[in-house]
Structure formats: structure tokens, C-alpha cells
Motif scaffolding. Structure first.
Motif, short mmCIF file in Angstrom:
data_model
loop_
_atom_site.label_atom_id
_atom_site.label_comp_id
_atom_site.label_asym_id
_atom_site.label_seq_id
_atom_site.Cartn_x
_atom_site.Cartn_y
_atom_site.Cartn_z
N GLY A 109 39.97 34.03 33.64
CA GLY A 109 38.60 34.52 33.53
C GLY A 109 38.09 35.05 34.87
N ILE A 110 36.89 35.61 34.82
CA ILE A 110 36.27 36.23 35.99
C ILE A 110 34.95 35.52 36.26
CG2 ILE A 110 35.32 38.39 36.90
CD1 ILE A 110 37.18 39.85 34.87
N PRO A 111 34.70 35.13 37.50
CA PRO A 111 33.41 34.50 37.81
C PRO A 111 32.24 35.43 37.49
CG PRO A 111 34.96 34.20 39.62
CD PRO A 111 35.59 35.17 38.65
N LYS A 112 31.13 34.84 37.06
CA LYS A 112 29.95 35.58 36.63
C LYS A 112 29.46 36.57 37.69
CE LYS A 112 25.49 34.70 34.48
NZ LYS A 112 24.58 33.65 33.99
N GLU A 113 29.50 36.17 38.95
CA GLU A 113 29.00 37.04 40.02
C GLU A 113 29.88 38.28 40.24
OE1 GLU A 113 31.36 33.69 41.99
OE2 GLU A 113 29.82 33.80 40.45
N ARG A 124 38.16 43.86 43.79
CA ARG A 124 39.13 42.83 43.40
C ARG A 124 38.40 41.49 43.34
NH1 ARG A 124 44.43 44.35 43.89
NH2 ARG A 124 44.75 46.38 44.79
N VAL A 125 38.56 40.80 42.25
CA VAL A 125 37.96 39.47 42.11
C VAL A 125 38.60 38.54 43.13
CG1 VAL A 125 37.68 37.49 40.57
CG2 VAL A 125 37.35 39.82 39.70
N ASN A 126 39.93 38.59 43.24
CA ASN A 126 40.65 37.79 44.22
C ASN A 126 40.80 38.63 45.48
OD1 ASN A 126 42.42 36.36 45.80
ND2 ASN A 126 43.99 36.10 44.22
N LYS A 127 39.96 38.39 46.45
CA LYS A 127 39.94 39.20 47.68
C LYS A 127 41.25 39.10 48.46
CE LYS A 127 35.57 39.85 46.77
NZ LYS A 127 35.44 39.68 45.37
N GLU A 159 34.52 34.19 31.04
CA GLU A 159 34.07 32.89 31.49
C GLU A 159 35.27 32.22 32.16
OE1 GLU A 159 32.20 28.81 29.65
OE2 GLU A 159 32.03 30.67 28.49
N PRO A 160 35.09 31.80 33.41
CA PRO A 160 36.21 31.16 34.10
C PRO A 160 36.81 30.02 33.27
CG PRO A 160 34.43 31.58 35.64
CD PRO A 160 33.90 31.91 34.27
N GLY A 161 38.13 30.04 33.18
CA GLY A 161 38.85 29.04 32.41
C GLY A 161 39.06 29.40 30.95
N PHE A 162 38.41 30.48 30.48
CA PHE A 162 38.50 30.82 29.06
C PHE A 162 38.93 32.27 28.81
CE2 PHE A 162 35.62 27.23 29.20
CZ PHE A 162 36.17 26.40 28.25
N GLY A 163 39.38 32.98 29.81
CA GLY A 163 39.87 34.33 29.61
C GLY A 163 38.79 35.40 29.71
#
Length: 182
Positions: A109-113, A124-127, A159-163
Motif C-alpha cells: 500500500g501507499i501512505p495517505k500523505e 517515489r513513495v520509497n525515497k 491503505e498501508p498493509g492492504f494494497g
């Protein structure tokens, strides 16, 4: 480097007003099946299964090559972020005059921010991720521009943890007043 340059040129052209699209009626489910079949080898290497639920008679008016590119980019991301042994759900439904495609992975998943920024260039979500770890960072920006050119919408729910679920909405044929007739 070659892919990065190609993606940048592609995005620059799509952002301009003069990029020509070859618009035609497309059996959208068949186009999706074709791309899924092309991507099956990559998914099989990670033991990822595709769960297809496609409304087979869905017709959209669009550029076949560009819509294939959209589906390929979304599936490439879903495969990349889905752990081995999991699945990716691909759903196509028609709601009144809108064709809705959903590609859902079972990744982290992707963090809300980060959600509002994922379709920006190079975001990139993962910097800490490098270009070796994945694509050019332009795939979702290209998806956004292609869908915009087709008078559709592109959204991401996660949602993080849920795809993550990528949602494409396109006008469904029969055509609206501004579309050419057959």
C-alpha cells in the motif's frame, strides 16, 4: 537511461496539445485480455495470479496503443509491488455511460500523505529506491496524461498493509455529443 529519455519525451508530447491520438471504438475487455496475456510471463515468474472480472461487451472510444500502454504501466506497478504467491485483481464494469477499470494489488500500500503525489513526475513513495529497483518514475504521470487525453479520470486508492487500487474511468460508447459517430 534509454527508457528514461523515451518516457520523458513521451510525457512531454502527451502534456502538449498537439499530440495526435488515433481514436476508434475499442472492445476494452479484449484489449485488457491481450495485455494480461503479454504480462503473464512476468507475473508467473513471481507466482502472481491475475483474477479477471471483465464486462466483455464494454466498448470505449480511444487510442488502442495508448490504452494498452496505460494497462501495461498499471500492471507493471502491480506486479512489482505484489509479493510472490499473491494475486492482482483486474475488474472492468460499466456504470451508465462510464467504463471503470480497477487494478488491485496485494502489496504494502501507499501512505495517505503520498497518494496525491504518485502521478507526479519522478515521485517515489520509497525515497531510497533507485532506478535499478524499478522504472523511470514517470509511469503513473504518463497514465494520468493518457487518460486525461481520453476525457477520463485516474485515481489511486490505497491503505498501508492492504494494497493499492488504480481506478481508470473512461466514457463508454455509445458516444457522447462531442465524439465522432461511426
Amino acid at each position: 537511461l534509454s527508457r528514461l529519455v523515451h518516457d520523458l519525451l513521451d510525457l512531454a508530447q502527451l502534456e502538449g496539445d498537439s499530440y495526435p491520438l488515433t481514436m476508434e471504438p475499442i472492445v476494452f475487455a479484449q484489449l485488457i485480455h491481450d495485455v494480461l496475456d503479454q504480462m503473464a510471463f512476468v507475473a508467473d515468474k513471481k507466482s502472481i495470479t491475475f483474477k479477471r472480472t471483465l464486462e466483455e461487451d464494454c466498448i470505449v472510444y480511444g487510442d488502442s496503443d495508448r490504452l494498452q500502454q496505460v494497462i501495461r504501466n498499471l500492471l507493471d506497478n502491480a506486479i512489482h509491488y505484489t509479493p510472490s504467491g499473491k494475486s492482482i485483481s483486474i475488474e472492468l464494469q460499466v456504470h451508465q455511460s462510464v467504463a471503470e477499470l480497477r487494478v488491485t494489488d496485494e502489496g504494502n500500500g501507499i501512505p495517505k500523505e503520498d497518494l496525491p503525489h504518485v502521478s507526479e513526475r519522478f515521485y517515489r513513495v520509497n525515497k531510497a529506491r533507485t532506478r535499478k529497483d524499478g522504472g523511470s518514475g514517470l509511469g503513473l504521470a504518463i497514465v494520468y496524461q493518457i487518460i486525461k487525453k481520453h476525457h477520463g479520470t485516474f485515481n489511486i486508492q490505497s491503505e498501508p498493509g492492504f494494497g493499492t487500487t488504480a481506478i481508470i474511468q473512461l466514457p463508454n460508447a455509445p458516444f457522447n455529443e462531442s465524439s465522432p459517430t461511426l
